[in-house]
Design a protein around this motif. Structure first.
Motif, PDB file in Angstrom:
ATOM      1  N   ASP A 118       0.833  -1.044  -0.080  1.00  0.00           N
ATOM      2  CA  ASP A 118      -0.059   0.013   0.000  1.00  0.00           C
ATOM      3  C   ASP A 118       0.762   1.117   0.059  1.00  0.00           C
ATOM      4  OD1 ASP A 118       1.050  -0.169   2.393  1.00  0.00           O
ATOM      5  OD2 ASP A 118      -0.934   0.306   3.525  1.00  0.00           O
ATOM      6  N   TRP A 119       2.121   1.240  -0.192  1.00  0.00           N
ATOM      7  CA  TRP A 119       2.959   2.328  -0.405  1.00  0.00           C
ATOM      8  C   TRP A 119       2.655   2.829  -1.520  1.00  0.00           C
ATOM      9  CZ3 TRP A 119       8.660   1.038   1.710  1.00  0.00           C
ATOM     10  CH2 TRP A 119       8.601   0.739   2.987  1.00  0.00           C
ATOM     11  N   SER A 120       2.552   4.214  -1.605  1.00  0.00           N
ATOM     12  CA  SER A 120       2.409   5.132  -2.963  1.00  0.00           C
ATOM     13  C   SER A 120       3.432   5.413  -3.499  1.00  0.00           C
ATOM     14  CB  SER A 120       1.420   6.102  -2.524  1.00  0.00           C
ATOM     15  OG  SER A 120       2.033   6.936  -1.723  1.00  0.00           O
ATOM     16  N   THR A 121       3.435   6.120  -4.734  1.00  0.00           N
ATOM     17  CA  THR A 121       4.611   6.634  -5.517  1.00  0.00           C
ATOM     18  C   THR A 121       5.112   7.524  -4.440  1.00  0.00           C
ATOM     19  OG1 THR A 121       3.739   6.138  -7.664  1.00  0.00           O
ATOM     20  CG2 THR A 121       5.477   7.697  -7.398  1.00  0.00           C
ATOM     21  N   GLU A 122       4.282   8.311  -3.933  1.00  0.00           N
ATOM     22  CA  GLU A 122       4.656   9.445  -3.137  1.00  0.00           C
ATOM     23  C   GLU A 122       5.232   9.124  -1.956  1.00  0.00           C
ATOM     24  OE1 GLU A 122       1.876  10.511  -6.056  1.00  0.00           O
ATOM     25  OE2 GLU A 122       1.631   8.887  -4.484  1.00  0.00           O
ATOM     26  N   ASP A 123       4.818   8.209  -1.315  1.00  0.00           N
ATOM     27  CA  ASP A 123       5.558   7.355  -0.300  1.00  0.00           C
ATOM     28  C   ASP A 123       6.952   6.955  -0.357  1.00  0.00           C
ATOM     29  OD1 ASP A 123       3.320   7.695   1.743  1.00  0.00           O
ATOM     30  OD2 ASP A 123       2.599   5.446   0.846  1.00  0.00           O
ATOM     31  N   ARG A 124       7.112   6.215  -1.364  1.00  0.00           N
ATOM     32  CA  ARG A 124       8.663   5.712  -1.887  1.00  0.00           C
ATOM     33  C   ARG A 124       9.602   6.984  -2.264  1.00  0.00           C
ATOM     34  NH1 ARG A 124       5.205   2.239  -4.460  1.00  0.00           N
ATOM     35  NH2 ARG A 124       5.241   3.506  -6.668  1.00  0.00           N
ATOM     36  N   GLN A 125       8.796   7.845  -2.867  1.00  0.00           N
ATOM     37  CA  GLN A 125       9.907   9.180  -3.086  1.00  0.00           C
ATOM     38  C   GLN A 125      10.074   9.784  -1.995  1.00  0.00           C
ATOM     39  OE1 GLN A 125      11.211   9.673  -6.248  1.00  0.00           O
ATOM     40  NE2 GLN A 125      12.420  11.045  -5.081  1.00  0.00           N
ATOM     41  N   TYR A 126       9.024  10.137  -1.083  1.00  0.00           N
ATOM     42  CA  TYR A 126       9.207  10.828   0.320  1.00  0.00           C
ATOM     43  C   TYR A 126      10.491  10.108   1.149  1.00  0.00           C
ATOM     44  CZ  TYR A 126       8.774  11.535   5.200  1.00  0.00           C
ATOM     45  OH  TYR A 126       8.977  11.560   6.664  1.00  0.00           O
ATOM     46  N   LEU A 127      10.488   8.728   1.039  1.00  0.00           N
ATOM     47  CA  LEU A 127      11.480   8.219   1.679  1.00  0.00           C
ATOM     48  C   LEU A 127      13.069   8.402   0.950  1.00  0.00           C
ATOM     49  CD1 LEU A 127      10.115   4.575   2.513  1.00  0.00           C
ATOM     50  CD2 LEU A 127      10.667   6.496   4.139  1.00  0.00           C
ATOM     51  N   PHE A 140      18.928  13.092   4.838  1.00  0.00           N
ATOM     52  CA  PHE A 140      18.926  13.768   5.902  1.00  0.00           C
ATOM     53  C   PHE A 140      18.841  13.104   7.260  1.00  0.00           C
ATOM     54  CE2 PHE A 140      17.465  16.258   2.186  1.00  0.00           C
ATOM     55  CZ  PHE A 140      18.303  17.328   2.164  1.00  0.00           C
ATOM     56  N   THR A 141      17.754  12.569   7.463  1.00  0.00           N
ATOM     57  CA  THR A 141      17.436  12.109   8.613  1.00  0.00           C
ATOM     58  C   THR A 141      17.682  10.492   9.039  1.00  0.00           C
ATOM     59  OG1 THR A 141      15.150  11.825   7.900  1.00  0.00           O
ATOM     60  CG2 THR A 141      15.568  13.721   9.538  1.00  0.00           C
ATOM     61  N   GLY A 142      17.661   9.944   7.988  1.00  0.00           N
ATOM     62  CA  GLY A 142      18.058   8.501   8.151  1.00  0.00           C
ATOM     63  C   GLY A 142      17.244   7.619   8.733  1.00  0.00           C
ATOM     64  N   LEU A 143      17.467   6.686   9.946  1.00  0.00           N
ATOM     65  CA  LEU A 143      16.338   5.995  10.670  1.00  0.00           C
ATOM     66  C   LEU A 143      15.510   6.773  11.539  1.00  0.00           C
ATOM     67  CD1 LEU A 143      18.437   3.156  11.849  1.00  0.00           C
ATOM     68  CD2 LEU A 143      17.100   3.011  10.097  1.00  0.00           C
ATOM     69  N   ARG A 144      15.892   8.100  11.571  1.00  0.00           N
ATOM     70  CA  ARG A 144      14.878   8.852  12.344  1.00  0.00           C
ATOM     71  C   ARG A 144      13.539   9.710  11.556  1.00  0.00           C
ATOM     72  NH1 ARG A 144      20.075  10.378  14.101  1.00  0.00           N
ATOM     73  NH2 ARG A 144      20.450   9.695  16.275  1.00  0.00           N
ATOM     74  N   THR A 145      13.649   9.127  10.125  1.00  0.00           N
ATOM     75  CA  THR A 145      12.684   9.430   9.210  1.00  0.00           C
ATOM     76  C   THR A 145      11.302   9.101   9.740  1.00  0.00           C
ATOM     77  OG1 THR A 145      14.218   9.608   7.539  1.00  0.00           O
ATOM     78  CG2 THR A 145      11.803   9.514   6.905  1.00  0.00           C
ATOM     79  N   PRO A 146      10.437   9.833   9.853  1.00  0.00           N
ATOM     80  CA  PRO A 146       8.993   9.614  10.223  1.00  0.00           C
ATOM     81  C   PRO A 146       8.441   8.775   8.878  1.00  0.00           C
ATOM     82  CG  PRO A 146       9.244  11.931  11.091  1.00  0.00           C
ATOM     83  CD  PRO A 146      10.600  11.418   9.844  1.00  0.00           C
ATOM     84  N   PHE A 147       7.532   7.880   9.138  1.00  0.00           N
ATOM     85  CA  PHE A 147       6.917   7.209   8.175  1.00  0.00           C
ATOM     86  C   PHE A 147       5.687   6.363   8.395  1.00  0.00           C
ATOM     87  CE2 PHE A 147       6.552   3.674   4.788  1.00  0.00           C
ATOM     88  CZ  PHE A 147       6.288   4.259   3.796  1.00  0.00           C
ATOM     89  N   GLN A 148       4.646   6.834   7.924  1.00  0.00           N
ATOM     90  CA  GLN A 148       3.341   6.009   8.328  1.00  0.00           C
ATOM     91  C   GLN A 148       3.243   5.955   9.754  1.00  0.00           C
ATOM     92  OE1 GLN A 148       3.277   2.405   5.872  1.00  0.00           O
ATOM     93  NE2 GLN A 148       2.590   3.680   4.012  1.00  0.00           N
ATOM     94  N   GLY A 149       3.245   6.968  10.671  1.00  0.00           N
ATOM     95  CA  GLY A 149       3.084   7.086  11.972  1.00  0.00           C
ATOM     96  C   GLY A 149       3.917   6.298  12.949  1.00  0.00           C
ATOM     97  N   ARG A 150       5.046   5.973  12.239  1.00  0.00           N
ATOM     98  CA  ARG A 150       6.379   5.598  13.217  1.00  0.00           C
ATOM     99  C   ARG A 150       7.639   5.968  12.636  1.00  0.00           C
ATOM    100  NH1 ARG A 150       6.757  -1.179  12.595  1.00  0.00           N
ATOM    101  NH2 ARG A 150       6.474  -1.257  10.168  1.00  0.00           N
ATOM    102  N   LEU A 151       8.706   5.798  13.218  1.00  0.00           N
ATOM    103  CA  LEU A 151      10.055   5.966  12.560  1.00  0.00           C
ATOM    104  C   LEU A 151      10.496   4.981  11.905  1.00  0.00           C
ATOM    105  CD1 LEU A 151      11.957   7.397  15.821  1.00  0.00           C
ATOM    106  CD2 LEU A 151      10.989   8.625  13.834  1.00  0.00           C
ATOM    107  N   LEU A 152      11.367   5.276  10.614  1.00  0.00           N
ATOM    108  CA  LEU A 152      11.895   4.352   9.722  1.00  0.00           C
ATOM    109  C   LEU A 152      12.773   3.150  10.578  1.00  0.00           C
ATOM    110  CD1 LEU A 152      11.927   3.788   6.829  1.00  0.00           C
ATOM    111  CD2 LEU A 152      13.971   4.814   6.561  1.00  0.00           C
ATOM    112  N   GLN A 153      13.249   3.596  11.798  1.00  0.00           N
ATOM    113  CA  GLN A 153      13.977   2.547  12.603  1.00  0.00           C
ATOM    114  C   GLN A 153      12.777   1.556  12.826  1.00  0.00           C
ATOM    115  OE1 GLN A 153      15.340   4.142  16.322  1.00  0.00           O
ATOM    116  NE2 GLN A 153      15.847   2.357  17.296  1.00  0.00           N
ATOM    117  N   HIS A 154      11.864   1.757  13.223  1.00  0.00           N
ATOM    118  CA  HIS A 154      10.894   0.554  13.556  1.00  0.00           C
ATOM    119  C   HIS A 154      10.357  -0.441  12.433  1.00  0.00           C
ATOM    120  CE1 HIS A 154      11.276   2.460  17.855  1.00  0.00           C
ATOM    121  NE2 HIS A 154      10.472   3.533  17.144  1.00  0.00           N
TER     122      HIS A 154
END
Length: 511
Positions: A420-429, A435-449
């Motif tokens: 369910d990741w959109s083109t915009e989701d993938r490009q956002y990441l 810039f923010t690495g694992l601290r990047t917020p994504f879909q309500g949690r951090l990319l670390q999780h």
């Protein structure tokens, strides 16, 4: 009659040219008219995409630097079908899947910490060749690389040294290969008061300090990328990465792996982020290398959103690559700049610098080497999102992707997650992770999780191989548990025990 180019193994740039009667094609089956080169003969079985190889003597492996040139002149026009068939010929059964790992590193002088010059690189390569029995690769009178078996050492645009590893069965073999390579390089380099640095971006020196490399291909590429500003040139001359090349069994398998690996490439960038310095100070990025690679020539880089369309397959990738502007062609051992024209123009006879000549499949392969998306498709797939780093991280990258892509359960877990990741989701990441690495917020949690889940699937995938390979994921387990990427650790040391002195990074990150 169309031309067919075949390559013996993943990671090899050897060229063997034969002819296939395209009128004999039925589905994915082809009749092979003839195929041989020198002392190596092939029998090509398209039905299962397998290649049987018979040797009578040593084959020649050309390193990354030189382009490939056909040993025969094209007498029939190259068609799009020929290009699709070339990609299809990479399919192989799972038991023949291999792991090809490549990594780059910066050379520097122990005493001055300055980048090594070409005369030092030349002496280094000549000494490695003499001491450890490598064959030299020359461009004119200049040594530009080494080769032995299916391994090659190449000289990159800014003087970086790259190992292109052999296609191997296990991650233990990858570890041994990299260890052996570093031992050989260090044995010679330390006698020359030279060290090698495992980072994603040159931490101290300016563009003017980077040595000139006598490779015409790179001069043409630099001239091309200058029109996009200095960021493109920085990306060529001042970055190092680690990548892994992996196989697929069919077009359907390729599609699944391309989608999974493209979607997760920003996550790999975050896990391996290791380029936080520029000109001696923190640059504000986790992966400055990744940022640079997104800032030039949108035609030949990026996340390839068409891969996620229902119609995607080999043909759609070929269509994409056909319209990417060309940079050079290679004729009679010479590089010829041909910027502004596409490969589609070349096939139509519109490249004025070699007017009247028809392209061969070696031209196609050379063209593919000038395309730099996050995942590059050839007759195998190249994962291109990670910064260069320590020995443990060099081995962790193939472990990460093998665990995810070579195991059906793990691969489908990834596909379910990204469904369910959109083109915009993938490009956002892709835009935010540098810039923010694992601290990047994504879909309500951090990319670390997100990484916690993905890393578990990678470990499970390796465990199901029953080869005791999951140990190579340990460095990534620590990154995810602590939330501290290699870049974070280096910046912390810079502000604490290094006393804001970047020179300490040369000791900390030296192989």
């Amino acid at each position: 009659m169309g031309l067919l180019y075949l390559k013996g193994k993943l990671g090899s740039s050897s060229m063997f040219l034969g002819k296939v009667d395209s009128n004999q094609r039925k589905g994915s089956c082809f009749k092979l008219s003839s195929l041989c080169s020198g002392s190596v003969h092939y029998q090509f079985l398209y039905k299962d995409k397998a290649i049987a190889r018979y040797r009578r003597g040593r084959s020649v492996i050309v390193a990354t630097g030189p382009a490939t040139e056909a040993h025969a002149i094209a007498t029939e026009p190259l068609t799009k079908d020929d290009l699709i068939d070339y990609m299809l010929s990479g399919c192989k059964p799972k038991e023949k899947w291999r792991i090809g790992t490549e990594h780059e590193k910066f050379g520097f002088e122990f005493d001055s910490l300055r980048p090594i010059k070409y005369n030092q690189i030349s002496a280094l390569l000549n000494s490695i060749a003499a001491r450890f029995d490598w064959d030299k690769i020359m461009e004119g009178d200049n040594i530009i690389g080494l080769k032995t078996g299916n391994q090659s050492i190449s000289l990159e645009p800014g003087g970086q040294i790259e190992l292109s590893g052999a296609p191997l069965k296990t991650l233990h073999q990858t570890y041994d290969e990299i260890n052996s390579h570093l031992y050989q390089v260090k044995t010679v380099a330390e006698e020359m008061r030279i060290g090698f640095l495992g980072l994603g971006f040159q931490p101290k020196w300016r563009l003017d300090d980077i040595p000139h490399v006598p490779k015409v291909r790179y001069d043409i590429m630099q001239n091309y990328f200058r029109k996009f500003g200095l960021l493109g040139v920085h990306s060529l001359l001042m970055t190092c990465s680690v990548q892994v090349n992996l196989d697929f069994s069919s077009e359907a398998d390729m599609i699944k792996k391309m989608r999974a690996s493209l979607a997760l490439q920003p996550l790999a960038t975050a896990l391996f982020a290791n380029s936080p310095f520029k000109q001696g100070v923190p640059n504000g990025y986790a992966s400055f290398r990744s940022y640079l690679s997104s800032q030039f020539d949108k035609h030949r880089s990026g996340m390839l959103p068409f891969v996620f369309c229902e119609t995607f397959g080999f043909e759609q990738f070929v269509d994409y690559a056909l319209d990417v502007p060309m940079i050079f062609v290679y004729r009679k051992n010479k590089y010829i700049a041909c910027t502004g024209m596409s490969f589609r123009d070349f096939m139509a006879g519109k490249v004025s610098v070699i007017r009247g000549q028809m392209p061969t499949l070696s031209d196609w392969e050379n063209h593919l080497t000038t395309i730099f998306p996050e995942v590059r498709l050839k007759r195998y797939m190249e994962m291109r999102g990670a910064d260069g780093g320590s020995l443990n991280m060099l081995c962790a990258l193939p472990a990460f992707w093998v665990g995810l892509l070579y195991d059906e359960v793990s691969l489908h877990n990834v596909l379910d997650m990204i469904g369910d990741w959109s083109t915009e989701d993938r490009q956002y990441l892709r835009n935010q992770v540098p810039f923010t690495g694992l601290r990047t917020p994504f879909q309500g949690r951090l990319l670390q999780h997100v990484a916690e889940d993905v890393l578990k699937w990678a470990k499970d995938g390796l465990d199901r191989r029953c080869l005791n390979e999951s140990v190579f994921l340990d460095p990534l387990m620590e990154v995810v548990e602590t939330g501290m990427t290699p870049a974070d650790k280096l910046v912390e040391m810079y502000y604490s025990k290094w006393g804001n002195n970047i020179d300490h990074v040369f000791r900390e990150c030296c192989y």
